[in-house]
Scaffold this motif. Structure first.
Motif, short mmCIF file in Angstrom:
data_model
loop_
_atom_site.label_atom_id
_atom_site.label_comp_id
_atom_site.label_asym_id
_atom_site.label_seq_id
_atom_site.Cartn_x
_atom_site.Cartn_y
_atom_site.Cartn_z
N GLY A 190 0.91 -1.39 0.08
CA GLY A 190 0.16 -0.07 0.03
C GLY A 190 1.01 0.97 -0.02
O GLY A 190 2.00 1.34 0.63
N ILE A 191 0.36 2.13 -0.65
CA ILE A 191 1.37 3.55 -0.46
C ILE A 191 0.66 4.54 0.18
O ILE A 191 -0.62 4.71 0.38
CB ILE A 191 1.36 4.19 -2.00
CG1 ILE A 191 1.89 2.90 -3.04
CG2 ILE A 191 2.17 5.38 -2.27
CD1 ILE A 191 1.88 3.39 -4.34
N PHE A 192 1.51 5.19 1.17
CA PHE A 192 0.88 5.97 2.21
C PHE A 192 0.59 7.35 1.47
O PHE A 192 1.75 7.95 0.95
CB PHE A 192 1.93 6.30 3.30
CG PHE A 192 1.52 7.45 4.16
CD1 PHE A 192 0.60 7.09 5.29
CD2 PHE A 192 2.43 8.64 4.22
CE1 PHE A 192 0.23 8.42 6.13
CE2 PHE A 192 2.16 9.66 4.90
CZ PHE A 192 1.09 9.41 5.86
N PHE A 193 -0.25 8.09 1.82
CA PHE A 193 -0.69 9.56 1.37
C PHE A 193 -1.26 10.27 2.48
O PHE A 193 -2.01 9.63 3.38
CB PHE A 193 -1.60 9.60 0.31
CG PHE A 193 -1.19 8.92 -1.04
CD1 PHE A 193 -0.31 9.52 -1.70
CD2 PHE A 193 -1.60 7.61 -1.48
CE1 PHE A 193 0.21 8.84 -2.91
CE2 PHE A 193 -1.21 7.08 -2.76
CZ PHE A 193 -0.48 7.64 -3.35
N SER A 194 -0.96 11.47 2.75
CA SER A 194 -1.54 12.52 3.93
C SER A 194 -2.85 12.46 3.33
O SER A 194 -3.51 12.16 2.15
CB SER A 194 -0.94 13.55 3.89
OG SER A 194 -1.14 14.37 2.76
N SER A 195 -3.69 12.88 4.16
CA SER A 195 -5.03 13.01 4.01
C SER A 195 -5.64 14.26 3.04
O SER A 195 -6.59 14.21 2.21
CB SER A 195 -6.06 13.36 5.44
OG SER A 195 -5.55 14.49 5.98
N LEU A 224 9.09 -3.10 9.73
CA LEU A 224 8.42 -1.95 9.33
C LEU A 224 8.98 -1.01 10.28
O LEU A 224 8.98 -1.22 11.59
CB LEU A 224 6.80 -2.21 9.52
CG LEU A 224 6.21 -0.96 9.70
CD1 LEU A 224 5.94 -0.35 8.52
CD2 LEU A 224 4.62 -1.24 10.17
N GLY A 225 9.43 0.18 9.94
CA GLY A 225 9.98 1.32 10.60
C GLY A 225 8.87 2.12 11.58
O GLY A 225 7.91 2.25 10.76
N GLY A 226 9.05 2.37 12.44
CA GLY A 226 7.97 3.16 13.26
C GLY A 226 7.88 4.30 12.87
O GLY A 226 6.86 5.08 12.91
N ASP A 235 2.28 2.05 3.36
CA ASP A 235 1.08 2.13 4.17
C ASP A 235 1.30 1.05 5.33
O ASP A 235 1.26 -0.19 5.02
CB ASP A 235 -0.26 1.71 3.28
CG ASP A 235 -1.56 1.81 4.04
OD1 ASP A 235 -1.52 1.88 5.35
OD2 ASP A 235 -2.52 1.84 3.41
N ARG A 236 1.49 1.60 6.56
CA ARG A 236 1.56 0.89 7.71
C ARG A 236 0.55 -0.35 7.86
O ARG A 236 0.81 -1.25 8.16
CB ARG A 236 1.99 1.68 8.78
CG ARG A 236 3.48 2.39 8.78
CD ARG A 236 3.82 3.08 9.89
NE ARG A 236 3.19 4.51 9.62
CZ ARG A 236 3.11 5.32 10.62
NH1 ARG A 236 3.75 5.34 11.79
NH2 ARG A 236 2.55 6.49 10.23
N LYS A 237 -0.55 0.37 7.65
CA LYS A 237 -1.82 -0.54 8.04
C LYS A 237 -1.99 -1.64 7.18
O LYS A 237 -2.43 -2.65 7.34
CB LYS A 237 -3.25 0.32 7.86
CG LYS A 237 -3.22 1.57 8.89
CD LYS A 237 -4.45 2.32 8.78
CE LYS A 237 -4.63 3.24 9.71
NZ LYS A 237 -6.06 4.10 9.49
N HIS A 289 12.11 4.36 6.62
CA HIS A 289 11.76 3.38 5.41
C HIS A 289 12.57 2.23 5.20
O HIS A 289 12.34 1.23 5.00
CB HIS A 289 11.26 4.41 4.24
CG HIS A 289 10.88 3.44 3.07
ND1 HIS A 289 9.76 2.86 3.29
CD2 HIS A 289 11.24 3.58 1.86
CE1 HIS A 289 9.55 2.16 1.82
NE2 HIS A 289 10.24 2.35 1.22
N GLU A 290 13.84 2.62 5.31
CA GLU A 290 15.12 1.79 4.75
C GLU A 290 15.58 1.32 5.98
O GLU A 290 16.72 1.55 6.41
CB GLU A 290 15.94 2.34 4.03
CG GLU A 290 15.17 2.92 2.65
CD GLU A 290 16.36 3.16 1.44
OE1 GLU A 290 17.04 2.69 1.50
OE2 GLU A 290 15.62 4.09 0.66
N VAL A 291 15.16 0.02 6.45
CA VAL A 291 15.71 -0.45 7.96
C VAL A 291 17.24 -0.92 7.67
O VAL A 291 18.12 -1.13 8.30
CB VAL A 291 14.62 -1.39 8.48
CG1 VAL A 291 13.70 -0.70 9.08
CG2 VAL A 291 14.60 -2.69 7.84
#
Length: 322
Positions: free
Chosen positions: A156-161, A257-259, A265-267, A289-291
């Motif tokens: 999933g890709i993260f986007f702000s609201s 998963l980095g905090g 998308d973390r969810k 993102h890059e652990v």
């Protein structure tokens, strides 16, 4: 398959000695690049590194050193449209793909190369970000990997609201209006790593690793890549939806998963791992993102856990300790 040597920038890779690269032709005629490293003596198996968008073989020299030191061969790839692989648009700064499943053509070509190079089985996959999406589909559709590990996988890709509605409109309407080869609004044609200062970056909290990435692109700017096309964005969003709707592959999986993850998308990652039989999710409280590009205190234990998983899935007579 005829093995054709390709450029390999050992001066910036920082990997184990003896690294080499080859050109590989895909079934649809695209030239991609793959690099490999071998341990001293017989290898226990092979770790296939599936990089993220904008990445390239040399960026994973440190990963190669970690795995080779534990007795594994390593193979990494420049996906179509990035690194030294064939760029797909007149402006080479734009990351592009016509269909996300085209990356599976790259996977097929890489697996053929691994066979030609006689890289030892069992084979394992380590997928980062976009490479996590490519790796999951590859594991779903092929019986080729004995175990998998993912870092910040793009399920999933993260986007702000604020950005989510604009991104959806851009991804699905842009290509319909002939803008599929253009970049989304607010994005840049310049490489994120090359143009972004360390302070405030969303990739790593380790200044040495960030400097390493900058130095690689400064020495070899032909490796750099900027924003994706709107068609890439549409294809990526559709691929994420597809992957999340499918059963997880029936192989052991370890995901990190980095905090402070702000790119994927973390969810979606948490939900995917809840449904993955024999899967484990490890959250890194201070990770970006890059652990694998974090400081030694973070990335060291990550490599150790991945190597433990892969070693546990070797034939008994092939197990080797670091």
């Amino acid at each position: 398959m005829t093995l054709t040597p390709a450029p390999f920038f050992e001066d910036v890779a920082g990997g184990p000695a003896g690294g080499a690269a080859h050109w590989v032709q895909t079934s649809d005629g695209i030239r991609i690049r793959a690099g490999h490293w071998l341990p001293t003596g017989a290898a226990s198996g092979t770790v296939m590194v599936f990089p993220g968008r904008t990445e390239y073989v040399e960026k994973y020299g440190d990963a190669a050193r970690e795995f080779v030191g534990r007795g594994f061969a390593v193979l990494a790839v420049d996906w179509r449209g990035q690194g030294l692989a064939q760029r797909l648009l007149p402006d080479p700064r734009i990351g592009h793909v016509d269909a996300f499943t085209d990356y599976q053509r790259d996977v097929s070509a890489v697996l053929d190369l691994a066979t030609e190079l006689d890289l030892p089985k069992p084979w394992f996959v380590v997928g980062h970000s976009m490479g996590g999406a490519i790796g999951q589909r590859a594991a779903m559709e092929r019986d080729c990997f004995s175990a998998s590990a993912f870092t910040g996988p793009m399920w999933g890709i993260f986007f702000s609201s604020l950005m989510k509605p604009l991104s959806q409109i851009t991804a699905y309407w842009g290509p319909r209006f002939g803008l599929g080869h253009k970049t989304p609004p607010t994005t840049s044609l310049e490489s994120y790593v090359a143009s972004q200062p360390f302070e405030g970056n969303v990739l790593t909290r380790d200044p040495d690793m960030f400097r390493m990435m900058k130095d690689q692109l400064a020495a070899h700017p032909e490796l750099a890549l900027g924003a994706p096309s709107t068609l890439w964005l549409r294809e990526a969003l559709d691929e994420c939806k597809y992957l999340m709707a499918q059963p997880a592959p029936n192989i052991p999986c370890l995901t990190f998963l980095g905090g402070h993850e702000q790119i994927v998308d973390r969810k979606a990652i948490r939900k995917r791992m809840e449904d993955w039989p024999n899967g484990t999710l490890v959250e890194i409280p201070d990770g970006e993102h890059e652990v694998l590009m974090e400081g030694p205190d973070v990335r060291g234990p990550v490599y150790e856990r991945i190597a433990e998983l892969f070693s546990a899935n070797l034939p008994n007579n092939a197990r080797r300790t670091a």
